[in-house]
Design a protein around this motif. Structure first.
Motif, short mmCIF file in Angstrom:
data_model
loop_
_atom_site.label_atom_id
_atom_site.label_comp_id
_atom_site.label_asym_id
_atom_site.label_seq_id
_atom_site.Cartn_x
_atom_site.Cartn_y
_atom_site.Cartn_z
N ARG A 60 0.81 -1.22 0.00
CA ARG A 60 0.00 0.00 0.00
C ARG A 60 0.84 1.27 0.00
O ARG A 60 0.31 2.37 -0.14
CB ARG A 60 -0.93 0.00 1.21
CG ARG A 60 -1.99 -1.10 1.15
CD ARG A 60 -2.98 -0.98 2.29
NE ARG A 60 -4.00 -2.02 2.21
CZ ARG A 60 -5.01 -2.15 3.07
NH1 ARG A 60 -5.13 -1.28 4.07
NH2 ARG A 60 -5.90 -3.12 2.92
N ASP A 61 2.15 1.11 0.16
CA ASP A 61 3.04 2.27 0.16
C ASP A 61 3.74 2.47 -1.18
O ASP A 61 4.53 3.41 -1.32
CB ASP A 61 4.11 2.11 1.25
CG ASP A 61 3.51 2.10 2.64
OD1 ASP A 61 3.02 3.16 3.07
OD2 ASP A 61 3.53 1.04 3.29
N PRO A 64 2.33 7.22 -3.98
CA PRO A 64 1.88 8.33 -3.14
C PRO A 64 0.37 8.49 -3.23
O PRO A 64 -0.28 7.90 -4.11
CB PRO A 64 2.60 9.54 -3.76
CG PRO A 64 2.93 9.14 -5.14
CD PRO A 64 3.12 7.65 -5.14
N GLU A 65 -0.20 9.26 -2.31
CA GLU A 65 -1.65 9.45 -2.31
C GLU A 65 -2.12 10.05 -3.63
O GLU A 65 -1.42 10.83 -4.27
CB GLU A 65 -2.05 10.36 -1.15
CG GLU A 65 -1.85 9.73 0.23
CD GLU A 65 -2.35 10.63 1.35
OE1 GLU A 65 -2.94 11.68 1.03
OE2 GLU A 65 -2.15 10.27 2.53
N ASP A 66 -3.35 9.66 -4.02
CA ASP A 66 -3.99 10.18 -5.23
C ASP A 66 -3.22 9.83 -6.50
O ASP A 66 -3.24 10.57 -7.48
CB ASP A 66 -4.19 11.70 -5.14
CG ASP A 66 -5.02 12.11 -3.93
OD1 ASP A 66 -5.99 11.39 -3.62
OD2 ASP A 66 -4.69 13.12 -3.31
N THR A 67 -2.48 8.72 -6.45
CA THR A 67 -1.74 8.26 -7.61
C THR A 67 -2.10 6.82 -7.91
O THR A 67 -2.36 6.03 -6.99
CB THR A 67 -0.21 8.36 -7.38
OG1 THR A 67 0.12 9.69 -7.02
CG2 THR A 67 0.57 7.97 -8.62
N ASP A 68 -2.14 6.48 -9.19
CA ASP A 68 -2.45 5.12 -9.62
C ASP A 68 -1.34 4.66 -10.55
O ASP A 68 -0.70 5.48 -11.23
CB ASP A 68 -3.80 5.10 -10.35
CG ASP A 68 -4.25 3.70 -10.70
OD1 ASP A 68 -3.85 3.21 -11.77
OD2 ASP A 68 -4.97 3.09 -9.89
N ASN A 87 9.56 7.03 -8.72
CA ASN A 87 8.63 6.75 -7.63
C ASN A 87 9.13 5.59 -6.77
O ASN A 87 8.97 5.61 -5.55
CB ASN A 87 7.24 6.42 -8.16
CG ASN A 87 6.28 6.06 -7.05
OD1 ASN A 87 5.92 6.90 -6.22
ND2 ASN A 87 5.91 4.79 -6.97
N ARG A 94 10.35 6.54 1.53
CA ARG A 94 9.14 6.70 2.35
C ARG A 94 9.04 5.63 3.42
O ARG A 94 8.68 5.90 4.56
CB ARG A 94 7.88 6.64 1.46
CG ARG A 94 7.57 7.87 0.68
CD ARG A 94 6.14 7.86 0.17
NE ARG A 94 5.82 6.73 -0.69
CZ ARG A 94 5.98 6.72 -2.01
NH1 ARG A 94 6.48 7.77 -2.62
NH2 ARG A 94 5.64 5.65 -2.71
#
Length: 229
Positions: A60-61, A64-68, A87, A94
């Motif tokens: 799940r990491d 980043p948020e709001d990324t697919d 990424n 991260r």
């Protein structure tokens, strides 16, 4: 794992019990330089698979948020490998020390293991195909991704000094020429106490290589504090 993960390898010595046993079962042999080498790329692949957990706990990491993952496909249908690997580098930063919590994976190989799992999830989503290729009996493997008529080559290694790092670039360029590919990607995992992260893009004889040196955390913060005291 010393034979599989590090290009510098292990000296072949039949008087060493583990080396003798692996030789008896036909897993390793003596290379031309007197070092141990895996005799069959299939064995190398199986060894890596044996240490790869089905779930690493960090899935799940990956993003980043709001990324697919689909955000890394260009409108032309090509994979934006630079952004995808950028990424991945940021993902390793991260998760930090949590990389040490990946189950049943030697920490020397955890970076490569996570890269393979990361690409595996991405390739499955975009309906591509990925192969793991071992170019020598130790210390070097390539991920080859096929998608939409394109081939993407990613070579991975563990940091073993500047000379081997530069030699790896030349090896990748030669492999790209052999495979008639115009670009390749080189990811080196740096396990040193004081790593030197870097990203470099170079073009040689019309072949483009993008190289990453990615630090891998070796100790959880509590252990680092304890050692300093």
């Amino acid at each position: 794992m010393e034979i599989v993960s590090y290009e510098r390898g292990v000296r072949f010595n039949l008087r060493q019990a583990l080396i003798s046993e692996l030789t008896t079962y036909g897993v390793i042999g003596k290379g031309p330089d007197g070092m141990c080498q895996i005799l069959n790329p299939i064995y190398h692949y199986c060894i890596l698979q044996a240490f790869k957990p089905e779930i690493n706990g960090l899935e799940r990491d990956y993003l980043p948020e709001d990324t697919d993952f689909l955000d890394y496909l260009m409108p032309t249908g090509q994979i934006n490998m630079e952004l995808l690997l950028d990424n991945f580098r940021d993902f390793i930063a991260r998760v930090g020390f949590r990389i040490l919590q990946v189950p049943d994976t030697p920490k020397e190989f955890v970076g490569q293991d996570l890269l393979y799992a990361y690409f595996d999830q991405f390739v499955s989503l975009i309906r591509g195909v990925m192969y793991l290729e071992v170019q020598t009996g130790r210390g070097r493997m390539d991920l080859v991704i096929f998608h939409n008529g394109q081939k993407y080559i990613v070579e991975t290694k563990i940091w073993e000094g500047h000379r081997r790092y530069q030699a790896g670039k030349a090896q990748l360029a030669a492999y790209l020429k052999l495979e008639r590919a115009v670009a390749g990607y080189y990811v080196v995992f740096d396990h040193r106490a004081k790593p030197e992260p870097r990203v470099e893009t170079e073009t040689i004889d019309g072949l483009t290589t993008r190289s990453y040196v990615i630090p891998v955390v070796q100790e959880a913060p509590s252990q680092q504090i304890q050692d300093s005291t």
